[in-house]
Motif scaffolding. Structure first.
Motif, short mmCIF file in Angstrom:
data_model
loop_
_atom_site.label_atom_id
_atom_site.label_comp_id
_atom_site.label_asym_id
_atom_site.label_seq_id
_atom_site.Cartn_x
_atom_site.Cartn_y
_atom_site.Cartn_z
N GLU A 47 82.56 7.57 55.89
CA GLU A 47 81.63 8.68 55.72
C GLU A 47 80.85 8.90 57.02
OE1 GLU A 47 78.07 9.81 52.72
OE2 GLU A 47 79.50 8.33 52.00
N ARG A 105 87.77 9.54 55.12
CA ARG A 105 87.73 8.98 53.75
C ARG A 105 88.49 7.66 53.56
NH1 ARG A 105 85.90 13.20 49.55
NH2 ARG A 105 84.26 13.91 50.89
N LEU A 142 80.87 16.14 40.00
CA LEU A 142 81.75 17.08 40.70
C LEU A 142 82.96 17.43 39.85
CD1 LEU A 142 81.72 15.73 44.35
CD2 LEU A 142 80.53 17.71 43.42
N ILE A 191 85.82 20.92 41.43
CA ILE A 191 85.37 20.59 42.78
C ILE A 191 85.74 19.14 43.11
CG2 ILE A 191 83.29 20.16 44.13
CD1 ILE A 191 83.67 23.03 44.05
N SER A 239 87.93 17.88 46.31
CA SER A 239 87.42 17.01 47.37
C SER A 239 88.40 15.89 47.70
CB SER A 239 86.06 16.43 46.97
OG SER A 239 86.24 15.46 45.95
N ARG A 240 89.37 15.64 46.84
CA ARG A 240 90.34 14.58 47.10
C ARG A 240 91.61 15.07 47.78
NH1 ARG A 240 88.19 13.14 42.07
NH2 ARG A 240 89.88 14.11 40.93
N SER A 280 87.86 19.38 53.86
CA SER A 280 86.78 18.56 54.41
C SER A 280 85.51 18.74 53.59
CB SER A 280 86.50 18.99 55.84
OG SER A 280 85.90 20.26 55.84
N PRO A 281 84.55 17.82 53.80
CA PRO A 281 83.27 17.98 53.11
C PRO A 281 82.66 19.37 53.36
CG PRO A 281 83.36 15.85 54.18
CD PRO A 281 84.60 16.59 54.59
N ASP A 331 84.30 22.19 53.71
CA ASP A 331 84.97 23.15 52.81
C ASP A 331 84.41 23.06 51.40
OD1 ASP A 331 86.80 24.04 54.78
OD2 ASP A 331 87.89 22.16 54.53
N ILE A 332 84.11 21.83 50.99
CA ILE A 332 83.56 21.64 49.64
C ILE A 332 82.21 22.35 49.52
CG2 ILE A 332 82.69 19.89 48.02
CD1 ILE A 332 85.77 20.11 48.23
N SER A 333 81.40 22.25 50.60
CA SER A 333 80.12 22.98 50.57
C SER A 333 80.36 24.47 50.41
CB SER A 333 79.33 22.76 51.86
OG SER A 333 79.41 21.43 52.25
#
Lengths: 455, 628
Positions: free
Chosen positions: A433, A438, B565, B598, B602-603, B608-609, B611-613
């Motif tokens: 992180e 990941r 999520l 979501i 995210s997996r 990427s984080p 994109d999740i936002s």
């Protein structure tokens, strides 16, 4: 789905010799092609990546400036997108005009940090590198720049990948050993595992320990100057910051507010506050100043406590020393040119960090500088050891450390290895992180890379 | 040629292997009119790869299938030859049951269960064509030109679909064990628009028992007493056979390396991707050349046969080379090979084409399960079959789908991995694939899943009553150990000193003694005077709950974060091109995989984080649905 094309002036604004306008996005070349007329034969749209052309920027048929345009084609550019950099000759007004033309032709003004954000999103930089770029942009000193540059080169990422790799090897071995009980996977030796984890713990501790030095170099140390009234705090502040800011008079209680200034002392940046003298204030305005000083005192990361060589050690001096608590501090014995009446041994009971100065005569600043550099260990600071650059990184590194410590203590207490494994994997995911990646798949890959398994 | 309409079904299952069996049984038990088609009725529930069920993480799957009301665990118990609990001493999260089974008996038992199941028809027929009807149903055509109209279809074709066997330079179209393959269905699926690819797996040779010299081999016995797979098995089970262990050596290695160019894998004839974890012996020797020897297990195939299985020795080298290297191995010097090892290549899909219900995102009413979905292993197949069967039945009844998330089970983890990350090689379950493995144990599969099985209608009232009684007893026993205070005594001190843990001088709660890693329920029995007489499984639950309390709490809080999520659902009709700010790569991946939530998004690798936002902002704007 279309990614908008963004533009901004990417050199420092001012009357520099050359200013660069960076345009990035799918349409960067197309947009610049419309406003750039080459002196040679090749238009920008004809150029291969990494090449440039000389020409003029025109708007409505009129020449605005001459410039060199450099074309970078995706993914081989800073942002990973198509990029054109226009190096103009003009000053601020002309540069702004060129930017205006670029925007009129279809780009939009970039948000702060957006080029770097795109570079990160396109995988050109990892999170720690992207954060470092932000630090380079806002670097306050040469050393800050040096450290930020090291981070951008990926020193921090490499350091963290190194630690993570060590953890992955252990997690991989543990997983192979658990998932393939009937293959002859080497047994886990708790003692060896514990030693490995202890080494990893030490690495993480060094990294976390460097944070304060990193802060000292990068963002500055919140520093408070304290002392009873009229010991020369403001004179000291002015001496360090180089010009008069505090009002200096002989009347005790002249400084009624907390005066803030960012100064560079040797390698270290200090965010300096001069405070109203700590004593029992008798008028209301001064009382507010004193209260503020006391609250600053408790929030400070470094305290410079000033004492008067020409006066005997008083109860007020004692109160100041007792109020400091665990915060690192330097005792400055000011007015060393006066006849000594102060019993310095009474101060030495609280600290060995003592400097004799005459702020008025500019004596002793060198000693003070060396001492502060020593406290923050920045004199021989090794930039290559990796520096955590912000609270986000620090807190993740601390969580990783905590997980490693839990794993070590679980081993010591003979907790079964399934629980130890999960704790090690927690540490790995915190570090992933930190760099913006990941977990788990990596452990699985490790299993197959290092062990011959499978029925 | 003239076809004829032979019938209608709610659910049709193509293939009667481990996936097909569970799919057909669960659909029929949920009162759907169900058919299961197989190329050969005598190959129902065949175990062509190895004569065993379970193993690390796979044992977890079997228990979960059982807890939901599936059949695999019960049948394995009924056909048991030997049972072992793997990983004892490594911690409860990685304990796994592994059974040697009588593979003929297993096959017969499963066939009989299909025959006896109400609402279910077992039919020997090769499906050669599948097409969509005008009213949105599916029309299946058999080789004998019968046509069946079906509301839903589950494809569970295993290694039969376009199957091709390789033994050295020899290769021919075939299913496993010499049964003929499904040669037409693959083309029909491709015509429909289903993209297929080739995977490969293999199996070792079978040798004649009387030709093996066991005198110098290590013996591997079963564990006593036998712990059954099924929470429903009450009969005491016996270990009936021993297995044996031998090793390859330098001579084995030399023969293989000298002939490596004759392997279809290294010679480039096989295009299918093989698994890293079930490598052929030649793979192991090439990839781990520094290793001097490799282990092999000699396992009986059944009680009424002399065939022995050479676990760990799968190979696609020519028969002649195989014979030469078997004869270098201790115990096998004079072995008679009854069936040579072979590699088999088959058609499967990229499982990211499926939803978490195992239904194709692009083909309503069409489901995939088992090796067809890119997995490997009987247990992985059965788990998917069960979920596909349940969801096909729910679809027919117009009910909400049944989805298990990663924190609920290995089944949920398996399916989430397949449909979210895809499989670049046949996917095998492993404990290291679960981030929640301290709570997803094989010992508490019933606690985690039986309520779902009951709610669905796959667990009987009577079994559910037994389950709730057990849970109640666990709760009471936990309360008892928490409230019981043990006074200091010589007896207690003796125990503590002998276990090398600190002595006590004042009263101590029983729970705090159980918590100590040096102590256990068994060890504390003499000083725990009021201990009720309960089933061992109940003490086990209490002991694990107490000992791992801190870790379990931590994992449960991670689960809570994850589920937040997971309940943020993405609209099924979302057009990722409309989501501004999403990167091109992320948009393409999302459009391909079509995540349900979501959490699933995210997996996806490549999302990427950031994109999740962007997705979260988009959801807030369109007013995203919340799954309660």
């Amino acid at each position: 789905m279309e990614n908008s094309t963004i533009a901004a002036i990417s050199t420092a604004q001012g009357n520099a010799g050359i200013s660069v306008i960076r345009v990035s996005g799918d349409k960067a070349v197309e947009i610049c092609n419309k406003i750039f007329v080459p002196y040679g034969k090749k238009y920008l749209s004809d150029l291969a990546g990494y090449s440039c052309a000389y020409g003029k920027i025109v708007s409505n048929g009129e020449k605005i400036d001459e410039c060199v345009a450099t074309v970078f084609l995706a993914p081989h550019s800073y942002t990973g997108e198509n990029v054109v950099e226009l190096s103009c000759h003009g000053g601020l007004v002309v540069t702004k005009q060129v930017l205006r033309v670029v925007i009129d032709n279809g780009a939009r003004l970039a948000d702060a940090g957006e080029f770097t954000k795109r570079a990160f999103l396109n995988g050109k930089l990892d999170l720690t590198q992207a954060e470092a770029v932000m630090d380079i942009i806002s670097a306050k000193s040469n050393n800050a720049l040096k450290a930020a540059n090291k981070a951008k080169e990926g020193v921090l990422s490499k350091k963290i990948s190194g630690i993570r790799e060590e953890l992955l090897i252990q997690a991989g071995h543990l997983s192979a050993w658990a998932d393939y009980p009937e293959e002859d996977i080497p047994e886990i030796d708790n003692k060896v595992l514990s030693e490995k984890l202890t080494n990893i713990k030490a690495d993480l501790q060094t990294l976390i320990g460097n944070y304060d030095s990193g802060q000292a170099i990068k963002s500055g140390i919140d520093t408070v100057i304290v002392g009873k009234p009229n010991v020369g705090k403001s004179t000291l502040m002015n001496l360090i910051s180089g010009y008069e800011k505090s009002i200096v008079t002989d009347i005790a209680g002249t400084t009624r507010d907390v005066v803030e200034e960012t100064v560079t002392v040797g390698n270290v940046i200090l965010n300096l506050s001069d405070t109203a003298g700590i004593h029992e204030a008798d008028n209301e305005v001064e009382k507010i100043g004193v209260d503020k000083a006391k609250s600053k005192l408790y929030n400070a990361m470094l305290i410079l406590a000033v004492f008067d060589m020409g006066e005997a050690f008083s109860n007020e001096d004692k109160e100041i020393l007792e109020n400091i608590g665990d915060t690192p501090f330097v005792a400055i014995i000011n007015k060393s040119d006066l006849e000594p009446k102060l019993d310095t041994e009474k101060i030495r009971k609280y600290t060995d960090n003592i400097v004799f100065m005459s702020a008025k005569n500019d004596e002793g600043t060198e000693e003070l500088t060396k001492l502060i550099e020593k406290i923050y260990n920045t004199t021989d600071f090794d930039y290559s050891s990796g520096v955590l650059f912000n609270e986000r990184q620090l807190s993740l590194a601390k969580s990783a450390l905590q997980s490693v410590e839990e794993a070590i203590s679980a081993l010591k207490n003979n907790i079964t290895l399934d629980a130890v494994t999960v704790t090690i994997e927690d540490a790995i995911s915190y570090l992933l992180e930190l760099t913006g990646e990941r977990a788990t798949e990596k452990v699985v890959d490790k299993v197959f890379h290092n062990f011959c398994v499978g029925k | 040629m003239k076809t004829y309409l032979a019938g209608n079904y709610d659910v049709a299952v193509i293939g009667a292997g481990h996936a097909g069996i569970e799919a057909a049984l669960s659909a029929a038990r949920l009162s759907c009119k169900t058919a299961v088609f197989t190329i050969n009725n005598d190959a129902v529930g065949n175990c062509p790869c190895n004569p065993s069920i379970g193993g690390t993480a796979k044992g977890h799957l079997v228990r979960e299938i059982d807890a939901l009301g599936g059949e695999m665990g019960k049948t394995a118990d009924e056909c048991l030859l030997q049972m072992r609990m793997l990983n004892k001493g490594k911690g409860p999260a990685v304990h796994s049951l592994r059974a040697q089974i009588d593979r003929r008996r297993y096959s017969e038992t499963m066939k009989n269960k299909l025959e006896l199941q109400e609402n279910l028809d077992l039919r020997q027929a090769e499906i050669t064509d599948i097409e969509r009807t005008d009213d949105g149903q599916w029309l299946l055509t058999t080789r004998m030109l019968a046509q069946f109209k079906c509301k839903t279809v589950i494809i569970a074709t295993g290694t039969y679909l376009g199957g091709r066997i390789y033994v050295g330079e020899v290769s021919f179209e075939s299913g496993p064990d010499g049964i003929f393959p499904a040669s037409f269905l693959g083309e029909s699926l491709r015509k429909l628009g289903v993209k297929t690819r080739r995977f490969k797996t293999g199996t070792p040779a079978r040798v004649l028992r009387s030709s093996v010299d066991f005198s110098e081999l290590e013996v591997q016995k079963g564990d006593e007493p036998v712990i059954p797979f099924s929470f429903d098995t009450t009969k005491k089970l016996e270990n009936k056979v021993d297995c044996h262990i031998s090793y390859t050596n330098e001579r084995t290695k030399k023969i293989i390396l000298d002939n490596i160019d004759r392997s279809p894998l290294y010679g480039g004839k096989i295009e299918g991707v093989g698994p890293r974890y079930c490598p052929s012996l030649e793979d192991k020797i090439v990839r781990f050349s520094e290793k001097e020897r490799h282990q092999l297990f000699i396992e009986p195939c059944g009680e009424n046969t002399q065939e022995l299985y050479l676990q760990g020795m799968s190979s696609s080298l020519p028969e002649e080379v195989q014979l030469a290297f078997y004869h270098t191995i201790k115990g096998l010097e004079n072995c008679l090979v009854m069936r040579p090892a072979y590699a088999i290549e088959y058609d499967c899909i990229d499982p990211t084409a499926l939803k978490q219900t195992l239904e194709f995102a692009d083909f309503e009413g069409l489901y995939g399960a088992g090796q067809f979905n890119g997995s490997s292993g009987y247990e992985e197949a059965a788990a998917q079959g069960l979920i596909a069967g349940i969801n096909a039945a729910l679809k027919v009844k117009g009910k909400e789908p049944f989805i298990l998330d990663r924190a609920s089970s290995y089944i949920g983890t398996l399916i989430d991995d397949l449909v979210t990350k895809g499989a670049n090689e046949p996917y095998r379950m492993m404990t290291s694939r679960s981030e929640y493995r301290l709570i997803l144990r094989q010992d508490n599969a019933d606690e985690r899943l039986t309520p779902f099985g009951y709610e669905l209608g796959l667990i009987s009232e009577e079994r559910y009553k037994r389950f709730t009684d057990k849970q109640e007893k666990i709760k009471q026993e936990l309360q008892r150990v928490q409230s019981t205070v043990i006074s200091p005594s010589k007896e207690l001190s003796d125990i503590l000193v002998s276990r090398e843990t600190s002595d006590v001088t004042t009263g101590i709660h029983l729970v705090d003694l159980i918590k100590r890693p040096e102590l256990s329920y068994d060890v504390l029995a003499p000083i725990d005077k009021d201990r009720p007489s309960l089933d061992k499984a109940i003490f086990e639950q209490v002991e694990i709950t107490v000992k791992y309390e801190g870790y379990i709490k931590k994992q449960l809080s991670a689960v809570e974060t994850m589920r937040k999520l997971e309940t943020k659902l993405l609209p099924e009709d979302i057009d990722y091109k409309d989501v501004t700010g999403l990167r091109l790569e992320a948009g393409e991946k999302l459009a391909k995989i079509r995540p349900r939530s979501i959490g699933q998004a995210s997996r996806i690798s490549g999302v990427s984080p950031a994109d999740i936002s962007v997705l979260l902002i988009y959801l807030a704007k369109v007013g995203g649905k919340h799954d309660e």
